[in-house]
Write a protein that holds these residues in place. Structure first.
Motif: not given
Length: 374
Positions: A199-200, A202-203, A206-207, A260, A264-266
């Protein structure tokens, strides 16, 4: 008067210098008080034998002390003025050096701003590199980025370093036991660490995309290719290796349509057709959509040979330059982005062809010899 940079980010990266003020180590000493003359004897004091003589002697003693005080004060003032002149000279030198430093920095920022406004590829890559390295992340996030830019297609290729699994703490909670006056730990399961780690990553991806598109105030970015790498130690060879765990290619219009705050990031990366490692914690690699070494700054304008040919022309009679132009024109009709490199040694020529279609991203190199078409 020189106009200051108008872009807030450029103003943000400009350091603020203060010249400071000259502080005196010692204040100006006041002049000594006027001499004190004791009052003359009066009344019964005059009747005391020798009173007048003692008074006259005291006056002489005080006058002598006052003259000594004046001399000492003049010497101290001379030393103070000498010290003050040295401090003022040192301060002026520091101010001049600081002013030159500020002027040089402002000149660099102004030159950078001019290059950025003119669309210089090197200035654009430096700008977006500054954007990414200025982000605030917790400890353990490397924040190293390499950026390349293709001005013809307004496309940026970014290699961004991602954190390792160690960024997820192995301890879940800490608890203080008052009876034992000790702190106990609760371990976080490996499965939970792997889930959080994915998850980290993916975040962060995106960031990073958000920051790149958000910082594009001059319209230089249409498409961004982002490859996320993790640096680790290869226990088999003992050497450092870099593994690509996430790769994504998207355009600004598509990305700006995302909400955003609610994604959900993934799942969001899957919507963007990103390739994500099946096991990031075990460094299972993915193939990058496009790598930095695929971006060649030696592209030059290609010649339009296709429009000058007809069916009666024998291809074997074309010169190497004409044949290279023909290949370039043909692929251009198929929505490939062509560029012709400069001739190499021994007359060899190379055509580099690049497609910007996110569903069929590829790069084709065609090379021919000037004496024989292959």
């Amino acid at each position: 008067m020189r106009d200051p940079p108008t872009d807030r980010f450029l103003c943000y990266i400009a350091e603020k210098y203060a010249y400071g003020m000259l502080t005196q180590s010692s204040s100006i000493e006041p002049s000594p008080p006027p001499p004190f003359f004791p009052p003359k004897p009066s009344g019964l004091q005059k009747l005391v034998p020798g009173a007048r003589e003692r008074h006259a002697q005291e006056v002489l003693r005080l006058q002598e002390r006052h003259r000594n005080q004046i001399t000492e004060h003049a010497e101290r003032e001379q030393r103070r003025q000498y010290s003050l002149a040295g401090a003022r000279s040192d301060h002026e030198k520091k101010v001049d050096a600081q002013r030159r430093k500020v002027e040089e920095q402002h000149a660099e920022i102004d030159a950078f701003h001019r290059d950025l406004k003119s669309g210089s590829p090197s200035a654009i890559t430096n700008y977006f590199t500054l954007v990414l390295t200025s982000s605030e992340y917790p400890e353990g996030f490397p924040q190293q980025a390499k950026v390349a830019y293709i001005p013809e297609s307004k496309q940026a290729i970014v290699e961004y370093d991602l954190p390792s699994l160690d960024v997820i703490p192995a301890v879940s909670t800490y608890k203080y036991l008052k009876t034992k006056d000790a702190i106990t730990e609760s371990a976080r399961s490996l499965a939970q660490r792997k889930t959080l780690y994915a998850s980290v990553l993916s975040q962060v991806v995106l960031r990073t995309l958000y920051e790149l598109f958000k910082a594009d105030r001059m319209g230089y970015l249409e498409t961004t290719v982002l490859n996320g790498y993790v640096e680790s130690l290869d226990k088999g060879t003992g050497h450092t290796m870099r593994t690509c765990l996430v790769t994504v290619r998207t355009n600004q219009d598509t990305f700006n349509k995302l909400n955003l705050k609610l994604v959900e990031p993934e799942a969001c990366l899957k919507v963007l057709n990103a390739s994500i490692s099946k096991s990031p914690s075990e460094l299972a690699p993915v193939r990058p959509v496009m790598e930095l070494n695929m971006v060649d700054p030696r592209f030059i304008e290609s010649t339009d040979i296709l429009s000058t040919l007809d069916q009666r022309v024998n291809l074997m009679e074309l010169t190497p330059n004409e044949f290279e132009g023909l290949i370039t024109n043909l692929f251009q009709k198929w929505a490939w982005k062509p560029g012709k490199r400069r001739p190499h040694a021994m007359g060899a020529l190379t055509v580099s062809l690049l497609t910007h279609d996110p569903f069929s991203a590829a790069r084709l190199l065609y090379r021919q010899n000037a004496t024989k078409i292959r």
